[in-house]
Design an enzyme around this catalytic site. Sequence first.
Site: not given
Length: 1292
Positions: A498, A545, A638, A862, A881, A884, A947, A977
């Site tokens: 174990v 970007d 815009e 890219k 972002d 494409n 161990n 353990n």
Amino acid sequence: MPTYNDDDDSSRPPSVHSERNQKPSSSQFLGVPSSNYNQRENSSRSGSSTISREPSSSGTMYPMASRDSMKESYDKNKGTPPDYTSYVSHSDAEPEQASSKSSTSIEDLLHTEYDDAPFAFSIPLLQRLQDPKNTSLLHAIHGLKGLCKGLKVDPSTGISTHEPHYADKLQMSDILNDDSNPKLVVHLDRIRSQDNNPEAKVSHDSDRVKYYGKNVLPEHDSKGLIRLMLEAFKDKVLILLSIAAVVSLALGLYQTFGQPPTLDPITGKPEPRVEWVEGVAIMAAIVIVVTVGGVNDWQKELQFKKLNAKVSNFDVQVLRDGAVHSTSVFDLVVGDVLFVEAGDVVPVDGVLIESNNLVLDESAMTGETDNIKKVDANTAIERTSPDVEYRKNADPYLISGTTILEGNGKLLVTAVGVNSFNGRTTMAMRTEGQATPLQLRLSRVADAIAKLGGAASALLFIVLLIEFLVRLKSNDSSSKNKGQEFLQILIVSVTLLVVAVPEGLPLAVTLALAFATNRMQKDNNLVRHLQACETMGTATNICSDKTGTLTQNRMTVVAGGFGTDVLFFDHNDETPTNVDQGSDSSKFEDAGASAFAFKRLSPELRDLTLYSIAVNSTCRQLFEDNSDTPRFIGSKTETALLDMSVKELGLTNVDSMRSSVDIKQFFSFSSDRKASGAIFEYKDKYYFVVKGMPERVLQQSTSVITNGSLDEVEDMHSHADYFKEMITGYAKRSLRTLGLCYRVFDSWPPKDIPTNDEDSSNPLKWEDAFTDMTFLGFFGIMDPIRPDVPLAVKVCQGAGVTVRMVTGDNIVTAKAIASQCGIYTEDGISMEGPEFRSLSDEKRLEILPKLDVLARSSPLDKQLLIEGLQKLGNVVAVTGDGTNDAPALKKANVGFSMGKSGTEVAKEASDIILMDDNFSSIVKAIAWGRTVNDAVKKFLQFQITVNITAVFLTIISAVASTDQSSVLTAVQLLWVNLIMDTLAALALATDPPTPEVLKRKPEKPGASLFTFDMWKMIICQSMYQLAVTLVLHFAGNSIFHYPSNTADMNTIVFNTFVWLQLFNEINNRRLDNKLNIFERINHNFLFIAIFVIVAGIQVIIVFFGGAAFSVKRIDGKGWAISIVFGVISIPLGALIRCVPNNFLRKVLPVKTIDTVFSWILNPRFRSKRRSTDHDVESLSLIPYEPTSPNEVIDSIRHSLGFVQRIRGGRIRHLLNNSKFDKQMEALPERLRPRVKQRFMKIRSPSVSSATSVALMIPISTLVSEASGRLGGHDIWISHNRQALDKKSSNVH
């Protein structure tokens, strides 16, 4: 015109789901009541009072609730969305036949009515509009007008958020008997704009929500705590240990109650009867181990559930109460008017009210690669006759999960949540997750340790068994005691297994990832794919970007001009040019360059400019409360122009301006055009206005206005150099430049331009219309860089990560901004996309190491950049972002999308979403990625040390013992353990990033999990711990003057062993050779808490553990011995770090140990000596890098095979996908590709793509069309992101 038989799929055009191949089949959703309402037959039908369900081809009847039961169910469930799934067909047992034909015809649906139903249309009928697409049904319900009437919605104002409980019930006959014109006129001028209003939500108690549901899928069936605990108990070794504990308990009870007591030789009194205690203690320890493991997994699932919910939620724009509102996608309901635009992934099913050149990619749904151009419902009705089910050029349907490539529009929502196409498919595809690459690497190490541990456990058992058998003749004990002795040997050996087999090692990374992803959200990194967190730790390149990532995306028009001589600049800005940069500033002064330049514009030019900006825009306006000034939502470029129009040109309401003209055609912006345009009728003329990249606009302009008037026009040729100089001057000042131009047509369509006969609604092609333009003016838009970007770039460079800028701006602007950010250096290279694209592969790879700026780049550029960097051995992160950008985001090792400005397609293709669109957040992701890798290494270093010590101590003490007992008992080993597998992982995996992680170079991809510094710490600490514990065990009594009673010294050995691990845990907080192991320990409260808790429990065990833990209370000297030896491990660690590595390389057997590990964990290494194949896996613990998904599955299966055979339990879940290969191999070869093709991954608003999926599905449903019959086979379908890859490549 062709017609299509409803019962014959062969005549049907490609659709969302054919009736036979869909999963789930439409028959499961059609022919069922849309809610718990009473159902009756339309009186216009044959006169029967009820509808009898047609039996399906499989012979099963669809369930039908009685009038009373449905009415009772509806009354009982008021306020709760109806559970439509309870009415699903029982035909799942025979999906092959059930899916071959719909059980309910359209005629039945049209003439089926529901008593007490507030709306005319049932969910099955609305689903049949789109699945499959059916325009004849749209004709039958009187088009958009009937649809709106049946859903009780005015498309000009949207639904009401204060919708009443409808007393007047609407029947289908009210729709069918309406003989008025089905064309519906939508009054856009009625729409007023309003800011986000928290009150603009539809009540959960409304009839609309009750009847049609909400746009939310039920939560994924997560495993409960009890189930997770049971899975943890499936560990084979724990089961074996449990059996041994039960036998031990039985023998102990027999000895306690069935045998006479043993007398104490000193007092003569009976000794305490505690023979049963060990069995109980072992079982209690197993319960604790299982409980802690289950709780740990349960918390992990809760964290990932929260992550999924956050990934799935985003805001949409809807029309309600006559105003535009921003609301969560989860709040959408049937009847909503939803605004959609390019880059969106459609979250619901619906019918278009208005379409402005909408083009969709439906390949993820239909498998058809051609993009579909959409029209509004009125146009679809005009272009088709009632007997035509579907025509490709008359498609008004938007299907959830599809991608909008171009244009924008308004959508009437007809299905949401589990009733939408995407919802139904998603509910059928929910599954378990898969292992991440780091888990795979750890599983390989765990397998090696398991083999060594298993060998050690077997060796111990054999040696002790031989010794037991040899002494058997001289053993005078009773048969019960002999059995108990043998059982003790078995228990110790199994318990050692174990401890030695590290089940928690492959799963430790999950804990680190869960913690890291949760904390990364606070740093504005929303992780969608867990492996991206790991990969960022090894990133060597970032391709970023510019707009919004390096800059603030807060654009403002600061300079510009109209025609040749009207120039302006912002009061807060410098003069628009600089003499040193080669521009003539005197020309600006002579022209009256000031904010008052707008007054020089003629009324005609002012109006045309306003219409050019307002009509040729997809932005939406919102009005703040108690404010007449609009705020715009949409493209930042815009919105900058619209803000300028409000400030300088007197724009008051953009919606009113748009509705005041007749827009004939709209050309949306695309990366190929680098411009957008609109044609509208104004004062009996038809104006074609264009805005876009100034070089393109100037190239297509043959004339230019002058003196601020449309009436005065000059030839462009004589002014071309002047405008180029102006644009270059703006670019050098880091301004983004836009150009405006126009053209006038006398008639529509124009007589002198070829028309597009294939699409009457869009008669002109862009390349034909965009010629012979008149140049209106240009604008310089400033987008300042983020203040923290230069420092973040410098930090990346110090961390060995190269930052490159990839932008669509011109090269002058790009270089100026890159220089300000610290990206572009003196010896760096800048290049434009077309030039970069034209280079040969060899030349491109040659210049890549010095390429800092790639301007005027396309998505293909890219991708080429990413591929080239990866060929050079780089790990590449990229930001994107736009729609494409999806191919590049998928191609990169880690794709970052923008949370604020990114499209849904980009987000779906990405691995991490930057919630603040900030480059600095990427730097934090790098730090977290390195921290995750460090956390796993810390845990690995700690566990292997434990161990080695535990295994050797147990073996040596047991073999040397006269009664074959180990100094560490089974219960003590289980406690160790628990510390090792769970608590240490929690403590070491939750360290936050330190500044040091960004001061070193990234690790090479596939680097070994072990460094020399780790090996020397493991070996030296193990040697120290073994020396201390063995000396205490064999000579402790004489050294420290304890009596020969072994109970005292055994307790001291156990106590010392635990304290050694506790202090070594602090030692393992650092992996390098620096001495400050307490750095930022105050930032990790969990580490401190776990240390205190474990120390406290250890004290309680020693004081009160007694017979259960085989301990005895020790005195102060014993505590001093234990704690002092434990504390010494810290200065010893400092000493080890100070010893030169070159010296230790000669002393420590690191190379031998590493070679042994590699030989054990990988058969490829064992065959390397007799193979010259260069593809064979590397030496050491460097992981094999698979090149295909199948190799990933094979590698996972191989790496975890040994651990799974020994332990099972939770490890088994990492191997589920191995069933896929075996069961696919059982299929005929001709069917395999068709079965895979049928099963494609799609996006759901309510299910994150953060987990890969594998689902048990009846194979007969998938291959019924291909083979006709395959019996009852089941297979595991492991599907990946093929659909999105296909979608992304189509976009490109």
